[in-house]
Design an enzyme around this catalytic site. Structure first.
Site, PDB file in Angstrom:
ATOM      1  CG  HIS A  47     -33.185  81.531  70.339  1.00  0.00           C
ATOM      2  ND1 HIS A  47     -32.687  82.610  71.002  1.00  0.00           N
ATOM      3  CD2 HIS A  47     -34.527  81.565  70.524  1.00  0.00           C
ATOM      4  CE1 HIS A  47     -33.684  83.282  71.565  1.00  0.00           C
ATOM      5  NE2 HIS A  47     -34.808  82.656  71.296  1.00  0.00           N
ATOM      6  CE1 TYR A  61     -24.594  83.923  76.605  1.00  0.00           C
ATOM      7  CE2 TYR A  61     -25.412  83.804  74.350  1.00  0.00           C
ATOM      8  CZ  TYR A  61     -25.352  83.285  75.632  1.00  0.00           C
ATOM      9  OH  TYR A  61     -26.043  82.144  75.951  1.00  0.00           O
ATOM     10  N   PRO A  65     -23.643  79.837  85.009  1.00  0.00           N
ATOM     11  CG  PRO A  65     -25.103  81.511  85.726  1.00  0.00           C
ATOM     12  CD  PRO A  65     -23.905  80.734  86.144  1.00  0.00           C
ATOM     13  CE  LYS A  90     -23.426  73.381  76.908  1.00  0.00           C
ATOM     14  NZ  LYS A  90     -24.357  73.119  75.835  1.00  0.00           N
ATOM     15  CE1 TYR A  94     -24.689  79.477  74.198  1.00  0.00           C
ATOM     16  CE2 TYR A  94     -26.198  78.693  72.503  1.00  0.00           C
ATOM     17  CZ  TYR A  94     -25.911  79.541  73.553  1.00  0.00           C
ATOM     18  OH  TYR A  94     -26.855  80.464  73.960  1.00  0.00           O
TER      19      TYR A  94
END
Ligand code: RFL
Ligand code: PHB
Length: 396
Positions: A72, A201, A295, A299, A387
């Site tokens: 991704h 998201y 979550p 991580k 991230y």
């Protein structure tokens, strides 16, 4: 039975540690409470940092990951009925994430361990760690109805957030920092094609939603729900209606939420927790046994992998040179990364969820922060750096 490293827990942390030690010629025994099928099918994480994928490859566990994992380069962020792309690769000089489910990582590591590694006992429940502060610690465990003892040079607690290892550190020597967030995730698996090829998201006044995937025909979807939610209150149609409302895809011809049978539903509380130190004598804690992140930032598994990479290196160093210095530094080395990830996971959680106790003023601040993320290259780069994850072993 005696071994150099006794490992409690056959989740990703314990299995990878056993693998790394085996490759370096250090023997270990893994004690896992549950049976193999249970461990292999427990639905959890999906997203691997690039450094995590590289570790799995270097450990000889990358063949199926390279065939079936999906790289991704970015993700989609939706709020105020608009969509924005966070281009992780462009923002970080080429770092990406890989979608390859934890269930698959665990299957690959179990297959390797059983074929080439030391003993991996399923149905073996650790009851206590004795003598962690002596030269010869031992794990008492129950296997096939009998209590047995595994004596070790070192014991590693990879037994997750409800394990026994953490309790073997005397209470006066350990500090637990924790925060429970005022919401949980309802997570589902559905026989339906993913919304989009990247993660979506979504922040909305109705709450957070995340559209992820497990394969071209299986979706993994999450909804923010109140703590204490009973999954029985969420029949399939209610879940799909709520996802529709929060993802707000109707304005966007390129995205579609395809409904399909929901095959699993779970409620996951959102918790942050760190136990310090991560070492007591010859007992070491790794992964969820030492720390939990909500979550949102994906991580948890990556932190577990980072811990065991540091620990394997330190144990091998001790084994080959006799020097304990890396083992002594283990807790401090890991905690620096852990707290960075705790901060990021906490901030990302608060950025995207709707606080049931928040004021309208705070809700406007949250939108201002989301706007900042999608309009300032500096803010986006800082986010993307966190991230995609720090290098596994710090430069210093
Ligand atoms: P685990 O996986 O909990 O494994 C611990 C193992 O120890 C065993 N055990 C014992 N064995 C013997 N004796 C005892 N007394 C024992 N007590 C326990 C257990 O049976 C188990 O097999 O911990 P580990 O290895 O530290 O791995 C941590 C990860 O599982 C966890 O951090 C992640 O799943 C968190 N997470 C995510 N992490 C990511 O990096 N990326 C993600 O996208 C991501 N998404 C998630 C997640 C966790 C989630 N849930 C369910 C909390 C999404 C969700 C919904
Ligand atoms: C998942 O696919 O389970 C997943 C992906 C990204 C996250 C959290 C969970 O941030």
């Amino acid at each position: 039975m005696h071994t150099t490293v006794g490992i409690i827990g056959g989740g990703p942390a314990g299995l990878l540690l056993a693998r790394l030690l085996h490759r370096a010629g250090v023997d270990s025994v893994v004690l896992e409470r549950r049976d193999r099928a249970h461990v292999e099918h427990r639905q959890r994480a999906g997203l691997l940092e690039q450094a995590t994928a590289d570790v799995l490859r270097a450990a000889g566990a990358g063949a199926r990951l390279d065939r079936e994992g999906k790289v991704h380069q970015g993700f989609e962020l939706r709020f105020a009925r608009r969509s924005h792309r966070i281009d992780l690769a462009a923002l970080t000089g080429g770092r990406t994430a890989t979608m390859y489910a934890q269930t698959e990582v665990v299957k690959d590591l179990i297959t390797l361990q059983l074929a080439e590694g030391g003993p991996l006992l399923f149905g073996a429940e650790a009851r206590a760690v004795d003598g962690a502060d002596t030269g010869r610690p031992a794990v008492r465990y129950l296997h096939q109805g009998r209590e047995r003892t595994l004596t070790c040079d070192y014991v590693v607690g990879c037994d997750g957030s409800h394990g026994v290892a953490r309790g073997a550190v005397p209470e006066r020597l350990r500090t637990t920092y924790q925060q429970t967030h005022p919401y949980s995730w309802l997570g589902i698996l559905a026989d339906a094609p993913p919304v989009y090829e990247e993660l979506v998201y979504a922040h909305s006044e109705r709450g957070f939603a995340l559209a992820s995937m497990r394969s071209p025909v299986v979706s993994r979807l999450y909804l923010q729900v109140p703590n204490g939610t009973d999954p029985a209150d969420w029949p399939d149609e209610r879940i799909w209606d709520e996802l529709d409302a929060r993802l707000a895809l109707d304005a966007d011809p390129g995205r579609r939420l395809t409904r399909g049978p929901v095959t699993a539903t779970t409620v996951v509380p959102m918790r942050s927790q760190v136990t310090e130190p991560m070492r007591y004598g010859r007992l070491f804690l790794a992964g969820d046994a030492a720390h939990i992140v909500p979550p949102t930032g994906a991580k948890g598994l990556n932190l577990a992998v980072a811990d065991v990479v540091v620990l394997a290196r330190a144990l091998v160093h001790r084994h080959t040179t006799g020097s304990p210095e890396l083992l002594e530094a283990y807790s401090d080395t890991c905690l620096r990364r852990v707290w960075r990830a705790e901060h990021f996971s906490h901030a990302m959680t608060r950025l995207l969820h709707t606080d049931p106790h928040g004021t309208p003023f705070e809700a406007r601040l949250q939108l201002a922060q989301l706007e900042r993320l999608v309009t300032s290259p500096h803010a986006a780069a800082e986010f993307a750096d966190n991230y995609t994850g720090a290098p596994l072993v710090p430069a210093s």
